[in-house]
Scaffold this active site. Sequence first.
Site, PDB file in Angstrom:
ATOM      1  N   GLY A  26       0.825  -1.218   0.000  1.00 39.85           N
ATOM      2  CA  GLY A  26       0.000   0.000   0.000  1.00 39.85           C
ATOM      3  C   GLY A  26       0.850   1.256   0.000  1.00 39.85           C
ATOM      4  O   GLY A  26       0.518   2.254   0.638  1.00 39.85           O
ATOM      5  N   ALA A  47       2.836   2.933  -5.186  1.00 43.61           N
ATOM      6  CA  ALA A  47       2.543   2.010  -6.299  1.00 43.61           C
ATOM      7  C   ALA A  47       1.233   1.276  -6.058  1.00 43.61           C
ATOM      8  O   ALA A  47       0.390   1.181  -6.960  1.00 43.61           O
ATOM      9  CB  ALA A  47       3.691   1.018  -6.467  1.00 43.61           C
ATOM     10  N   ILE A  49       8.404   3.492   1.566  1.00 47.91           N
ATOM     11  CA  ILE A  49       9.759   4.016   1.359  1.00 47.91           C
ATOM     12  C   ILE A  49       9.850   5.468   1.849  1.00 47.91           C
ATOM     13  O   ILE A  49      10.897   5.921   2.290  1.00 47.91           O
ATOM     14  CB  ILE A  49      10.191   3.859  -0.118  1.00 47.91           C
ATOM     15  CG1 ILE A  49      11.679   4.059  -0.286  1.00 47.91           C
ATOM     16  CG2 ILE A  49       9.434   4.784  -1.043  1.00 47.91           C
ATOM     17  CD1 ILE A  49      12.461   2.813  -0.291  1.00 47.91           C
ATOM     18  N   LYS A  52       6.201  22.008 -10.290  1.00 49.87           N
ATOM     19  CA  LYS A  52       7.539  21.730 -10.819  1.00 49.87           C
ATOM     20  C   LYS A  52       7.519  22.037 -12.310  1.00 49.87           C
ATOM     21  O   LYS A  52       6.871  21.335 -13.086  1.00 49.87           O
ATOM     22  CB  LYS A  52       7.884  20.251 -10.576  1.00 49.87           C
ATOM     23  CG  LYS A  52       9.163  19.813 -11.242  1.00 49.87           C
ATOM     24  CD  LYS A  52       9.474  18.360 -10.961  1.00 49.87           C
ATOM     25  CE  LYS A  52      10.663  17.896 -11.765  1.00 49.87           C
ATOM     26  NZ  LYS A  52      10.907  16.451 -11.612  1.00 49.87           N
ATOM     27  N   VAL A  85       1.368 -10.083   4.823  1.00 49.88           N
ATOM     28  CA  VAL A  85       1.337 -11.312   4.027  1.00 49.88           C
ATOM     29  C   VAL A  85       2.498 -12.173   4.514  1.00 49.88           C
ATOM     30  O   VAL A  85       3.660 -11.757   4.470  1.00 49.88           O
ATOM     31  CB  VAL A  85       1.462 -10.983   2.525  1.00 49.88           C
ATOM     32  CG1 VAL A  85       1.696 -12.255   1.714  1.00 49.88           C
ATOM     33  CG2 VAL A  85       0.217 -10.256   2.039  1.00 49.88           C
ATOM     34  N   THR A 117      11.645   9.578 -12.081  1.00 51.35           N
ATOM     35  CA  THR A 117      10.867   8.705 -12.972  1.00 51.35           C
ATOM     36  C   THR A 117      10.149   7.557 -12.265  1.00 51.35           C
ATOM     37  O   THR A 117       9.452   6.781 -12.928  1.00 51.35           O
ATOM     38  CB  THR A 117      11.780   8.121 -14.062  1.00 51.35           C
ATOM     39  OG1 THR A 117      12.932   7.567 -13.441  1.00 51.35           O
ATOM     40  CG2 THR A 117      12.179   9.178 -15.068  1.00 51.35           C
ATOM     41  N   GLY A 118      10.300   7.444 -10.930  1.00 53.83           N
ATOM     42  CA  GLY A 118       9.682   6.308 -10.225  1.00 53.83           C
ATOM     43  C   GLY A 118       8.163   6.292 -10.396  1.00 53.83           C
ATOM     44  O   GLY A 118       7.566   5.256 -10.749  1.00 53.83           O
TER      45      GLY A 118
HETATM   46  C1  LIG Z   1      15.774   7.642  -2.545  1.00 56.55           C
HETATM   47  C2  LIG Z   1      14.589   7.611  -3.439  1.00 56.55           C
HETATM   48  C3  LIG Z   1      14.078   8.791  -3.959  1.00 56.55           C
HETATM   49  C4  LIG Z   1      12.983   8.757  -4.825  1.00 56.55           C
HETATM   50  N1  LIG Z   1      12.531   9.915  -5.371  1.00 56.55           N
HETATM   51  C5  LIG Z   1      11.537   9.858  -6.287  1.00 56.55           C
HETATM   52  C6  LIG Z   1      11.047  11.027  -6.888  1.00 56.55           C
HETATM   53  O1  LIG Z   1      11.454  12.151  -6.576  1.00 56.55           O
HETATM   54  N2  LIG Z   1      10.080  10.907  -7.817  1.00 56.55           N
HETATM   55  C7  LIG Z   1       9.560   9.694  -8.181  1.00 56.55           C
HETATM   56  O2  LIG Z   1       8.699   9.635  -9.067  1.00 56.55           O
HETATM   57  N3  LIG Z   1       9.967   8.571  -7.578  1.00 56.55           N
HETATM   58  C8  LIG Z   1      10.930   8.625  -6.651  1.00 56.55           C
HETATM   59  N4  LIG Z   1      11.329   7.498  -6.035  1.00 56.55           N
HETATM   60  C9  LIG Z   1      10.601   6.259  -6.300  1.00 56.55           C
HETATM   61  C10 LIG Z   1       9.315   6.264  -5.494  1.00 56.55           C
HETATM   62  O3  LIG Z   1       9.593   6.514  -4.147  1.00 56.55           O
HETATM   63  C11 LIG Z   1       8.617   4.930  -5.618  1.00 56.55           C
HETATM   64  O4  LIG Z   1       8.488   4.627  -6.982  1.00 56.55           O
HETATM   65  C12 LIG Z   1       7.256   4.977  -5.002  1.00 56.55           C
HETATM   66  O5  LIG Z   1       7.279   5.485  -3.713  1.00 56.55           O
HETATM   67  C13 LIG Z   1       6.628   3.625  -4.992  1.00 56.55           C
HETATM   68  O6  LIG Z   1       7.122   2.831  -3.972  1.00 56.55           O
HETATM   69  P1  LIG Z   1       6.431   1.435  -3.774  1.00 56.55           P
HETATM   70  O7  LIG Z   1       4.995   1.648  -3.490  1.00 56.55           O
HETATM   71  O8  LIG Z   1       6.799   0.565  -4.923  1.00 56.55           O
HETATM   72  O9  LIG Z   1       7.165   0.808  -2.514  1.00 56.55           O
HETATM   73  P2  LIG Z   1       7.057   1.148  -0.916  1.00 56.55           P
HETATM   74  O10 LIG Z   1       6.794   2.582  -0.654  1.00 56.55           O
HETATM   75  O11 LIG Z   1       8.288   0.530  -0.347  1.00 56.55           O
HETATM   76  O12 LIG Z   1       5.778   0.335  -0.455  1.00 56.55           O
HETATM   77  C14 LIG Z   1       5.814  -1.048  -0.198  1.00 56.55           C
HETATM   78  C15 LIG Z   1       4.500  -1.463   0.433  1.00 56.55           C
HETATM   79  O13 LIG Z   1       4.496  -2.874   0.555  1.00 56.55           O
HETATM   80  C16 LIG Z   1       4.026  -3.225   1.849  1.00 56.55           C
HETATM   81  N5  LIG Z   1       4.546  -4.535   2.188  1.00 56.55           N
HETATM   82  C17 LIG Z   1       5.827  -4.961   2.120  1.00 56.55           C
HETATM   83  N6  LIG Z   1       5.895  -6.250   2.552  1.00 56.55           N
HETATM   84  C18 LIG Z   1       4.633  -6.635   2.866  1.00 56.55           C
HETATM   85  C19 LIG Z   1       4.044  -7.833   3.379  1.00 56.55           C
HETATM   86  N7  LIG Z   1       4.774  -8.915   3.650  1.00 56.55           N
HETATM   87  N8  LIG Z   1       2.714  -7.841   3.595  1.00 56.55           N
HETATM   88  C20 LIG Z   1       1.937  -6.751   3.327  1.00 56.55           C
HETATM   89  N9  LIG Z   1       2.450  -5.603   2.845  1.00 56.55           N
HETATM   90  C21 LIG Z   1       3.781  -5.547   2.624  1.00 56.55           C
HETATM   91  C22 LIG Z   1       4.527  -2.096   2.750  1.00 56.55           C
HETATM   92  O14 LIG Z   1       3.781  -2.021   3.957  1.00 56.55           O
HETATM   93  C23 LIG Z   1       4.258  -0.882   1.824  1.00 56.55           C
HETATM   94  O15 LIG Z   1       2.896  -0.512   1.947  1.00 56.55           O
HETATM   95  C24 LIG Z   1      12.389   7.517  -5.140  1.00 56.55           C
HETATM   96  C25 LIG Z   1      12.877   6.335  -4.576  1.00 56.55           C
HETATM   97  C26 LIG Z   1      13.972   6.373  -3.738  1.00 56.55           C
HETATM   98  C27 LIG Z   1      14.487   5.088  -3.170  1.00 56.55           C
END
Ligand SMILES: Cc1cc2nc3c(=O)[nH]c(=O)nc-3n(C[C@H](O)[C@H](O)[C@H](O)COP(=O)(O)OP(=O)(O)OC[C@H]3O[C@@H](n4cnc5c(N)ncnc54)[C@H](O)[C@@H]3O)c2cc1C
Length: 512
Positions: free
Chosen positions: A10, A13, A42, A75, A195, A356-357
């Site tokens: 959650g 993404a 993150i 931006k 999970v 670009t994330g």
């Molecule tokens: C340093 C850094 C800077 C960034 N800056 C930018 C930016 O400026 N612009 C941009 O577009 N993107 C940026 N990004 C990328 C962006 O942060 C991510 O693409 C975005 O936040 C999506 O993250 P996510 O949802 O994939 O992962 P996360 O935010 O890590 O979410 C993971 C989710 O999975 C859940 N989860 C994990 N394991 C389990 C489990 N076993 N059971 C249930 N739930 C679980 C967690 O609770 C959480 O809800 C950056 C990334 C980094 C690392």
Amino acid sequence: MIRSVVVVGGGTAGWMTASYLKAAFADRVDVTVVESAQVSRIGVGEATFSTVRHFFDYLGLDEADWLPKCAGGYKLGIRFEDWSAPGEYFYHPFERLSVVDGFSMADWWLQLGDRSEPFDRSCFITTALCEAKRSPRMLDGSLFASGLDNDLGKSTLDEQRAQFPYAYHFDADAVAAYLAEYGRQRGVKHVIDDVVDVAQDERGWISHVTTASRGDLAGDLFIDCTGFRGLLINQTLGEKFESFEDVLPNNRAVALRVPREESTDMAPYTTATAMNAGWMWTIPLFRRNGNGYVYSDRFISPEEAEAELRAKVAPERDDLQANHIRMRIGRNRDSWVKNCVAIGLSSAFVEPLESTGIFFIQHAVEQLVKHFPDERFDPRMTAAYNTRVARAVDGVKEFLVLHYKAARREDTPYWKEAKLRPAPDGLVEKLDLARAKLFCEETIYPYYHGFESYSWNAMTLGLGHLPDAPHPALRHLEPANAVAEFARLKAEGEALVRALPSCYEYLASIND
Ligand SMILES: Cc1cc2nc3c(=O)[nH]c(=O)nc-3n(C[C@H](O)[C@H](O)[C@H](O)COP(=O)(O)OP(=O)(O)OC[C@H]3O[C@@H](n4cnc5c(N)ncnc54)[C@H](O)[C@@H]3O)c2cc1C
């Protein structure tokens, strides 16, 4: 027929995916989001790409409503500082170059340009707005540039025609919470639990996930949004993750949220400042800045990186908590395997340069809808999806490596090595060709990756990687039209600076 989708994770993404699927399919597809209360998001990801506008408009969200709730700002582009020499800077704006008599204004600038005025400030209007910290909207809400789409409606990246002139900065956690509320109101089931197991049937397809206290969640299609851990795609299905560290070695970041001393002094751009062993982002939100140092731990330790960051942005604020993050740079060989699609950090990440994330998430979820399966899971559809997603990531990888190759800075071991590192196939030849002739759509990375040739030229010219000579044909062309266009760009920029409110002033008006 695919009736139920289970999204594991959650973060940005997970909630972008769930809310988009609901906007697309409404009640015809059940969507469940399961997210852990133990594993945190993150917590970064605050700058976006101008095409993100398609996403919010697709969901039918009004900027004046959601942006203030997410501490958002505007931006207009990225300001690169110190990438060539200390004190030097240039902008990479969201603005296409105009074309005069068959040649872009970048070509004309090389031929006619007043070199006391840098390329970016001669050839774009938006750079004047950046310099004066202006909002892209008038106080009545109208967009500064006529002829650009305002409400893009239910359109996708594939239909992008005009370049939307701005992107957003926002609080990533607040956006996830906002989209979660949007999704729940439209019927997304929200399960807060861990999970603990992923079950597979005899073919190896995922049949259900088991949670710590809510039992099993079965589904037809599973979306892995578990971040860098890739719980479903990598840990369960064993899909190979292909690292990009040979060409993009930054593998860590340290982030600080810094209250802005003067909250009214708000820039409408992201700043990317070159540092000793990487670069630092500055992302102005409504009342604070997000700062972070992206670096390679082969050149500097996390403690040294934190000290360098603090010294630069918050020397007297020992109370601010730093967030240290390890980054997994690269992409899955395939992001869709069997009945599991990885979206977000579980799929790919190329470091935050050029933000670009979130763009990758938007692109992936749009492509998921365009390739949505039925019970046959036609492998040709899956393969087509995987090709498009991989190409978008690979194109951005190439564009980012260009930043390091073209940068002239060579004063530390990190920057010296940047020149010697390998490059993706074909990039060296492309850079060499750009010494003879500026990039065009035919000579950049050839598949959709979010960046057009104007961006490639903005970076090479901004970094001082100029062609050896202006285009020879321009010596034989009458320059009057180009001279008039330079004058128009300048006059329009100055008029807009006079007419537009400051970025802070406009945002304050919608934050009331
Ligand atoms: C340093 C850094 C800077 C960034 N800056 C930018 C930016 O400026 N612009 C941009 O577009 N993107 C940026 N990004 C990328 C962006 O942060 C991510 O693409 C975005 O936040 C999506 O993250 P996510 O949802 O994939 O992962 P996360 O935010 O890590 O979410 C993971 C989710 O999975 C859940 N989860 C994990 N394991 C389990 C489990 N076993 N059971 C249930 N739930 C679980 C967690 O609770 C959480 O809800 C950056 C990334 C980094 C690392």
